[in-house]
Each structure stands twice: as C-alpha cells, then as structure tokens.
Design a protein around this motif. Structure first.
Motif, PDB file in Angstrom:
ATOM      1  N   VAL A  96      -2.444 -10.426  14.336  1.00 17.80           N
ATOM      2  CA  VAL A  96      -2.434 -11.888  14.437  1.00 17.80           C
ATOM      3  C   VAL A  96      -1.015 -12.387  14.665  1.00 17.80           C
ATOM      4  N   GLY A  97      -0.067 -11.737  13.991  1.00 18.23           N
ATOM      5  CA  GLY A  97       1.339 -12.114  14.148  1.00 18.23           C
ATOM      6  C   GLY A  97       1.777 -11.991  15.593  1.00 18.23           C
ATOM      7  N   GLY A  98       1.341 -10.911  16.257  1.00 18.64           N
ATOM      8  CA  GLY A  98       1.689 -10.729  17.666  1.00 18.64           C
ATOM      9  C   GLY A  98       1.139 -11.855  18.515  1.00 18.64           C
ATOM     10  N   GLN A  99      -0.093 -12.271  18.204  1.00 17.33           N
ATOM     11  CA  GLN A  99      -0.685 -13.372  18.979  1.00 17.33           C
ATOM     12  C   GLN A  99       0.073 -14.678  18.726  1.00 17.33           C
ATOM     13  N   TYR A 100       0.420 -14.918  17.461  1.00 22.22           N
ATOM     14  CA  TYR A 100       1.210 -16.127  17.172  1.00 22.22           C
ATOM     15  C   TYR A 100       2.544 -16.072  17.898  1.00 22.22           C
ATOM     16  N   ALA A 101       3.117 -14.859  17.962  1.00 21.73           N
ATOM     17  CA  ALA A 101       4.430 -14.721  18.595  1.00 21.73           C
ATOM     18  C   ALA A 101       4.364 -15.170  20.048  1.00 21.73           C
ATOM     19  N   LEU A 102       3.286 -14.777  20.734  1.00 19.79           N
ATOM     20  CA  LEU A 102       3.178 -15.151  22.147  1.00 19.79           C
ATOM     21  C   LEU A 102       3.091 -16.666  22.315  1.00 19.79           C
ATOM     22  N   GLY A 161      -7.843   6.150   9.592  1.00 16.86           N
ATOM     23  CA  GLY A 161      -9.055   6.126   8.784  1.00 16.86           C
ATOM     24  C   GLY A 161      -9.725   4.765   8.703  1.00 16.86           C
ATOM     25  N   LEU A 162      -9.283   3.808   9.525  1.00 19.04           N
ATOM     26  CA  LEU A 162      -9.913   2.485   9.514  1.00 19.04           C
ATOM     27  C   LEU A 162     -10.588   2.245  10.856  1.00 19.04           C
ATOM     28  N   GLU A 163     -11.666   1.489  10.838  1.00 22.09           N
ATOM     29  CA  GLU A 163     -12.276   1.144  12.108  1.00 22.09           C
ATOM     30  C   GLU A 163     -11.847  -0.262  12.484  1.00 22.09           C
ATOM     31  N   THR A 164     -11.371  -0.436  13.696  1.00 22.71           N
ATOM     32  CA  THR A 164     -10.941  -1.756  14.140  1.00 22.71           C
ATOM     33  C   THR A 164     -11.063  -1.810  15.655  1.00 22.71           C
ATOM     34  N   SER A 165     -10.906  -3.003  16.230  1.00 20.14           N
ATOM     35  CA  SER A 165     -11.015  -3.047  17.685  1.00 20.14           C
ATOM     36  C   SER A 165      -9.663  -2.679  18.295  1.00 20.14           C
ATOM     37  N   ARG A 166      -9.707  -2.199  19.526  1.00 22.77           N
ATOM     38  CA  ARG A 166      -8.485  -1.688  20.137  1.00 22.77           C
ATOM     39  C   ARG A 166      -7.433  -2.792  20.296  1.00 22.77           C
ATOM     40  N   VAL A 167      -7.902  -4.035  20.474  1.00 27.00           N
ATOM     41  CA  VAL A 167      -6.963  -5.134  20.690  1.00 27.00           C
ATOM     42  C   VAL A 167      -6.007  -5.287  19.508  1.00 27.00           C
ATOM     43  N   THR A 168      -6.505  -5.022  18.298  1.00 28.81           N
ATOM     44  CA  THR A 168      -5.670  -5.135  17.105  1.00 28.81           C
ATOM     45  C   THR A 168      -4.476  -4.194  17.195  1.00 28.81           C
ATOM     46  N   ILE A 169      -4.721  -3.014  17.766  1.00 24.76           N
ATOM     47  CA  ILE A 169      -3.651  -2.029  17.857  1.00 24.76           C
ATOM     48  C   ILE A 169      -2.711  -2.360  19.017  1.00 24.76           C
ATOM     49  N   ILE A 170      -3.293  -2.831  20.120  1.00 22.87           N
ATOM     50  CA  ILE A 170      -2.479  -3.078  21.313  1.00 22.87           C
ATOM     51  C   ILE A 170      -1.547  -4.274  21.130  1.00 22.87           C
ATOM     52  N   THR A 171      -2.074  -5.337  20.498  1.00 19.75           N
ATOM     53  CA  THR A 171      -1.358  -6.613  20.451  1.00 19.75           C
ATOM     54  C   THR A 171       0.134  -6.498  20.114  1.00 19.75           C
ATOM     55  N   PRO A 172       0.488  -5.858  18.974  1.00 17.05           N
ATOM     56  CA  PRO A 172       1.922  -5.851  18.656  1.00 17.05           C
ATOM     57  C   PRO A 172       2.762  -5.170  19.734  1.00 17.05           C
ATOM     58  N   PHE A 173       2.227  -4.082  20.322  1.00 17.35           N
ATOM     59  CA  PHE A 173       3.009  -3.371  21.346  1.00 17.35           C
ATOM     60  C   PHE A 173       3.155  -4.212  22.599  1.00 17.35           C
ATOM     61  N   LEU A 174       2.042  -4.830  23.016  1.00 20.78           N
ATOM     62  CA  LEU A 174       2.089  -5.679  24.208  1.00 20.78           C
ATOM     63  C   LEU A 174       3.056  -6.845  23.983  1.00 20.78           C
ATOM     64  N   THR A 175       2.978  -7.430  22.789  1.00 17.80           N
ATOM     65  CA  THR A 175       3.871  -8.544  22.462  1.00 17.80           C
ATOM     66  C   THR A 175       5.326  -8.119  22.584  1.00 17.80           C
ATOM     67  N   LEU A 176       5.645  -6.966  21.975  1.00 12.68           N
ATOM     68  CA  LEU A 176       7.034  -6.520  22.009  1.00 12.68           C
ATOM     69  C   LEU A 176       7.483  -6.243  23.439  1.00 12.68           C
ATOM     70  N   LEU A 177       6.590  -5.651  24.227  1.00 11.34           N
ATOM     71  CA  LEU A 177       6.919  -5.367  25.625  1.00 11.34           C
ATOM     72  C   LEU A 177       7.254  -6.663  26.367  1.00 11.34           C
ATOM     73  N   LEU A 178       6.375  -7.673  26.198  1.00  9.90           N
ATOM     74  CA  LEU A 178       6.592  -8.944  26.890  1.00  9.90           C
ATOM     75  C   LEU A 178       7.887  -9.607  26.424  1.00  9.90           C
ATOM     76  N   VAL A 179       8.159  -9.504  25.129  1.00  5.14           N
ATOM     77  CA  VAL A 179       9.372 -10.129  24.602  1.00  5.14           C
ATOM     78  C   VAL A 179      10.615  -9.450  25.172  1.00  5.14           C
ATOM     79  N   VAL A 180      10.573  -8.118  25.259  1.00  6.34           N
ATOM     80  CA  VAL A 180      11.720  -7.405  25.814  1.00  6.34           C
ATOM     81  C   VAL A 180      11.938  -7.844  27.263  1.00  6.34           C
ATOM     82  N   LEU A 181      10.843  -7.922  28.031  1.00  5.58           N
ATOM     83  CA  LEU A 181      10.958  -8.368  29.422  1.00  5.58           C
ATOM     84  C   LEU A 181      11.556  -9.769  29.492  1.00  5.58           C
TER      85      LEU A 181
END
Lengths: 382, 306
Positions: free
Chosen positions: B15-21, B134-154
């Motif tokens: 959620v933090g990554g989404q807020y960051a964007l 060991g947790l089940e979650t949707s892939r977006v939860t995992i991707i978000t922080p990385f995508l956010t950081l990538l966009l911020v670096v760019l």
C-alpha cells in the motif's frame, strides 16, 4: 454620518423582524402536504448552511485562516445536541447495542417542572451546549494548529476533522456516541409545535431560522467590533498587524473558537432539521461544500455567505431538481437528465464562478453597502 | 508473533508503494506551484474508472496504455483550464479552484456510474495468487514496492540529468527568476502535471487490483493520505515523499491488524477496535510532524520574507 449609520441599523433591525414574522406566518399556513413545502425545506436547510458558511467566512474570509475543519466541529455540535435531547423513553431503542452512559435530556428534565416553556428552554440549552462543546474542542485543536500557515493549516484542520470523525465512530465510545450507528428520536424540527389555547402553533421552520438569525447577528457585531478590525488586519498582513500591536495568537484563537462555536450550533441545527445524526455524514466533502457556498457569495462578505448558501441549497434541493428526474424547463430527456446530472451542472456553475467571477456575488461588500453606494451615486449626480 | 505481523507488514509495504506513486504527484506540484492539488486523488479515481469501462470494451493490452494516456491528458487539461488562469491570483483562490475541480470530478463520476460500485477488471499475471515466505498473496503486492522504486529512480534520473529536469529544479527554486532566465514555466508546469498523473495512473492499476471496486469517492482518502506522506517526507522532496508513503502504508496496515496481533500476543483478550483509527492515525502523524518539524523529514528550510 453618525445619524445615517443609526438609521441603517434601525432599518436592518426592522427588516430582520419582518423576515422572522414572515417565516412564522409561512410556518402556520404551509403544511408538509402542501406543494410549496419545498420552500420550507429550503428555509430550514438554508439556515443551517447559512450559519455554517457565515462562521466559516469569519475564519477564512475575515481572519484569513484557511481552515478546512468545519465538518468536524459540526459533528461535535450535532452529536452533543442529539445526545442531550433524546427522551428517556426512546433511549433504549436508540442505544440498541450499548448501555447509554449519558442519561440527561434537557428538554425533558425542564418540561417536567416548567411545562412547554421548559421544553423550549431545554432545546435552547442543548443548542448552546453543542456550541460550547465545539468551541472547547476548537480551543484545544487551535493550540497546536494555529501556529501553522495557509495550506499547512488547511491540511492540519482537515486532518483533525477526520480524527474527530474516527473517534466518534469508535466502538468503545458506544455508550456515549452509539458507535458507528446513528442517533435518532431526539428533539427534531417536526416536533416543534406548541398548543396555545385552542390553536396549534408550528415552529418547525421558525426555530432554525431564528437560531441562524441570532447567531449571524452576533457574528456581524463581532466583525464590526475592534476584534473584527483586528481580524481583517491579520488577514491583510500578519507582520504589519503584529507591528501595530495586535496580539496574533490571541486574535487568531478568538476567531477560531468563535467560528467553532457557531459551527457547533449549525451542526446542532443540522441534526434537528435532518432528525438524525451520524458521524459518517460529516466528511471532508461537507466542508468543501460549505467553502464553495462561501466562495459563491464572496469571501469576506457575511451577507454574501448567507445569499450563497441559500442559493446553493435552493438550487440543489429545489430549482434544479428536474435535472435529476427527466424533465427540466419543459425539455424531456430522461437519457441525459438522470440521477446526478443536477450536481454536475451545479459543479460546472461553481467552477465558472471560481474561475471567472472570483469575487463571487457580493465581493467583499455587504447588502447595506449597496444602499449606501446608491445614495452616494445619487449625491454625486446632483 | 512474527507470523501474525508479517502479512500486515507485507501488505503495508505494498500500500505504501501505491501511496508513494500518488504522493510524487502532490509533492512535485507543490514544489513548483505551492499548490495542494486536491483534485489529484480524484484523477487517480478516474484512472480506475476508465480502466473499468475500457477493459469491458477492448483487450487489456490496448486498454492499459490508453487509460494511462487519457489520465495524463486529464491531468494536463485540469492544469490548463483550472490552474493556469489563476497563476497571478492569491494562493487561496487556486486552492479553492482545486477543491472545485475535485467536487466536479466526483459529481461527474457519480453521474456516469450512477453511484454504483464498479468491479475492477482482474489483470492477468499481476492479480495471480502467489506464495511468498509461506504466505498467500496476490502478485501485485510483491511487485508494487519494486515497481515503485524503479519508477522513482527513473524520475530522479530525469530530474537530475535532463534539461526539463533542470528546468523543474530551477522553477521550484524561484518561479520568477527562472522565468527571467528564459525557462518556459508553463511547459515545465505541464510536464510536472503529466509526470504526476502518469504515476497516479500506474498507481491506480496497482491499488484497485487489490480492492473490490471503484466508487466516485475512492480517490479521496488515498489522495489525502498520499498528501500527508508528501508532507511527512518534506514537501517538494521526492525521496521524502516515497519514504513517508512507505511509513504511512506500513503503519496503517499494522493498526488495521493491531487487534488481531495483540490478541494472538496475549496482551489483550477482546477486540478494542483500533481498526477504526487506521485512517485517523495518518492525520495524527501529520499533525505531530507539522507541529514539531513543519518542514518534514527532508524538507528544506524556508524563511518568510516580508
């Protein structure tokens, strides 16, 4: 000149009396079944918003403190009023899931000893109580936030309003606030009736209009006093005002607390007009609407705020109704004129005012100024 | 103990990554125009709604780029129509105009959707369920922080190493001087809005995938929180906004789960209802920051000139 001023204040006093008399008379002849009852609804809701807008204008328009916490103070007022006017017979149905902690109802308590005069007095006390509660919280919130400037102040007050809303919905406060459930069955406008002799007098619209009128008169008196002049000086230039010896912290606090007081009163009026009080209604969107009414009327003009809010309420509740129900000005187009279109048209009008008529309807002038200008123009022509 | 907290932390980071964007849009606009763009959260909501309507009409590989382009266009138009005419007006007027735009967008969305909850389309791959730690979650939860950081670096590269980035830094430093230096400030401001809304559009895709649907008021709360994140990190500072957003996301998620965590831990035995305060906490944080460090974590000090 002095005499002239006196004359103007006499005329406005008589006009206010005449207006109140007219509302009282309308209250007797227009029954809820009448087609014209829309007018009464507009008068009731309009006076709620008029007071809210005028009190916000005191802060935003006269003191230059851009605060967006109005909905929070109105919430406090609405809840205080509701809690202290729920009759004991209805208490258990209202607090379904909780054990009501506050078991006092002012109107009931006083009517036991004084009859119907006690009920009136009880409602009055509850309304004042609502204002005082809001003012108290306003004071507490003002201590930290009034040090902030412009947009930071706006966002901090907005934040406090959201915090107030969350606290009032908290399950643990259920015995007082009924948690996230609504409060109802308290003294509402439809119950404002008195039996005098054989005739039954109705006060459903008169009471909110009267409260709003009295409160607005107090605010106008404040604005025209030395305090009001200090407020305007702070708005125009803080540094210059301070250099002139105006105590910034003190005057900002006075303006903030008084504005919160009347916001609380208007919240109480809103509760009695809508006959329910629910925290989830008092969102930031409500503050924005009130701000837009102030802008519509002209920031820094009390009469502008009143006109703005009555126009806003009348247009959205009455005149533009057709835009939502398929037929407007004789044009039938159910495809376009469906639910919500009214608000779209309305917000476009507001955007036009904001962008092209930035001064609103009145600018910074008051109605009494208009008369004076006319006289001056006549004098100059001669 | 760790097992109970972990899912909240992971969803908080997401959620933090989404807020960051979203927060970047606020912080950049504020840095240049000194304006709280109240309509930014609503633009974010519109991006979600457009996706709902377009995914129903066309394949996703067209819908997604088109949605992003249209959202950017909307952001550009808002600046053009509602903020540019008020460039010389007092700051309060511009802020009121922003509130008016927000009111208009919400009412328009209400009219078009009829106030109904619109189900967000499930985007393949990113809404798949995955197992992590060991947790089940949707892939977006995992991707978000990385995508956010990538966009911020760019974005940081863009700001530090390109001509338009240099112009942005100049304009945010001093509006009038940069105008005198031959910078076309209107273009710079448009570019700021375009970048901000682009990130909000990407953010909306990540945000709404995890939620059941979009309603006209969906943008208001995330918008306010993202703004708080921007203030928390020091308004005008991009890394500040990102760090602020992650802190707020994690804190909010932990508060939502605080009842459960404390019950498992044995500290309390019954629900206290902390979740009611998950939104309010953000504002408590805001007020604490404003009172004790008004410039935020990374904000530059400003002095008022008479």
């Amino acid at each position: 000149m002095k005499q002239n001023e006196k004359k103007v204040s006499w005329i406005s006093f008589l006009l206010v009396l005449a207006f109140l008399g007219l509302v009282f008379w309308l209250d007797q002849i227009i029954k809820p079944t009448n087609k014209m009852y829309m007018l009464m609804t507009v008068l009731q809701k309009g006076s709620v918003y008029a007071l809210a807008a005028v009190s916000m204008n005191l802060l935003n328009g006269y003191t230059g403190l851009f605060s967006l916490g109005h909905a929070g103070f109105m919430l406090i007022g609405a809840y205080t009023y509701a809690i202290f006017t729920i009759p004991s017979s209805a208490r258990d149905t209202v607090y379904q899931y909780f054990d009501a902690a506050i078991r006092i109802s002012f109107p009931e308590l006083l009517s036991n000893s004084m009859g119907s005069a006690g009920t009136v007095l009880g409602v009055a006390i509850a309304v004042i109580f609502a204002g005082l509660a809001a003012a108290f919280f306003g004071y507490l919130i003002g201590l930290p936030v009034l040090r902030l400037k412009s947009d930071y102040l706006a966002i901090a007050t907005l934040g406090f309003a959201e915090i107030i809303r969350a606290v009032f919905q908290w399950q643990k406060l259920g015995p007082i606030t009924n948690g996230s459930n609504l409060l109802k069955n308290f003294m509402r406008t439809s119950l404002f009736k008195l039996k005098v002799g054989d005739t039954k007098l109705v006060f459903s619209t008169f009471v909110p209009v009267l409260i709003a009128t009295l409160s607005i008169i107090v605010i106008v008196k404040l604005v025209n006093s030395t305090y009001g002049r200090a407020f305007k000086a702070i708005r125009d230039d803080e540094v210059a005002a301070e250099a002139m010896g105006i105590n910034l912290a003190k005057h900002k606090m006075i303006s903030f607390t008084v504005s919160s007081f009347f916001a609380g009163v208007s919240g109480a009026m809103m509760a009695m007009v809508l006959s329910i009080a629910q925290a989830s209604n008092f969102k930031a969107a409500m503050t924005y609407e009130i701000l837009l009414m102030v802008v519509l009327g002209g920031i820094g003009s009390t009469s502008g705020s009143v006109i703005g809010s009555f126009l806003f309420v009348a247009a959205s509740e009455w005149w533009l109704r057709g835009l939502d129900s398929g037929k407007f000005l004789g044009i039938e187009a159910p495809g376009i004129f469906r639910n919500g279109f009214r608000l779209v048209v309305f917000s476009v009008i507001i955007m036009i005012v904001v962008l092209f008529f930035r001064k609103g309807i009145m600018g910074e002038r008051e109605i009494s100024d208009l008369f004076r200008e006319k006289k001056k123009a006549k004098g100059a022509a001669r | 103990m760790g097992k109970t907290i972990l899912p909240y932390i992971i969803s908080g980071i997401s959620v933090g990554g989404q807020y960051a964007l979203i927060a970047i849009g606020y912080t950049m606009v504020y840095g240049i125009l000194r304006l709280i763009n109240f309509a930014h959260g609503d633009v974010f909501m519109v991006a979600g709604l457009m996706m709902v309507y377009m995914a129903a009409a066309m394949p996703l590989y067209i819908a997604i780029p088109l949605m992003i382009v249209l959202t950017v266009l909307l952001g550009f138009l808002i600046e053009r129509v509602a903020y540019r005419p008020l460039r010389t007006a007092p700051r309060m007027s511009v802020m009121i105009s922003a509130i008016g735009v927000s009111y208009l967008i919400q009412n328009l969305a209400l009219y078009i959707t009829g106030g109904l909850n619109k189900n967000y389309p499930s985007i393949p791959w990113i809404s798949d369920r995955v197992h992590v730690l060991g947790l089940e979650t949707s892939r977006v939860t995992i991707i978000t922080p990385f995508l956010t950081l990538l966009l911020v670096v760019l974005l940081v590269l863009l700001i530090n190493h390109t001509k338009i980035g240099m112009a942005m830094r100049a304009v945010s430093l001093n509006f009038e001087t940069s105008q005198l230096m031959g910078i076309r400030i209107n273009n710079v401001i448009s570019a700021t809005f375009i970048i901000g809304t682009f990130l909000a559009a990407v953010g909306s895709m990540l945000f709404f995938t995890n939620y059941p649907g979009v309603v006209p008021t969906s943008g208001a709360m995330p918008g306010l929180k993202a703004f708080v994140a921007a203030v928390f990190g020091g308004i005008g500072s991009i890394p500040g906004a990102v760090i602020g957003a992650f802190i707020i996301g994690v804190a909010e998620s932990l508060i939502k789960g605080l009842d459960t965590i404390l019950i498992v831990n044995g500290t309390i035995t019954e629900q206290i209802g902390f979740a009611t305060f998950s939104d309010a906490f953000t504002f408590v944080l805001l007020i604490i920051v404003l009172v004790f460090k008004p410039t935020g974590l990374f904000g530059e000090k400003t002095t008022d000139k008479v």
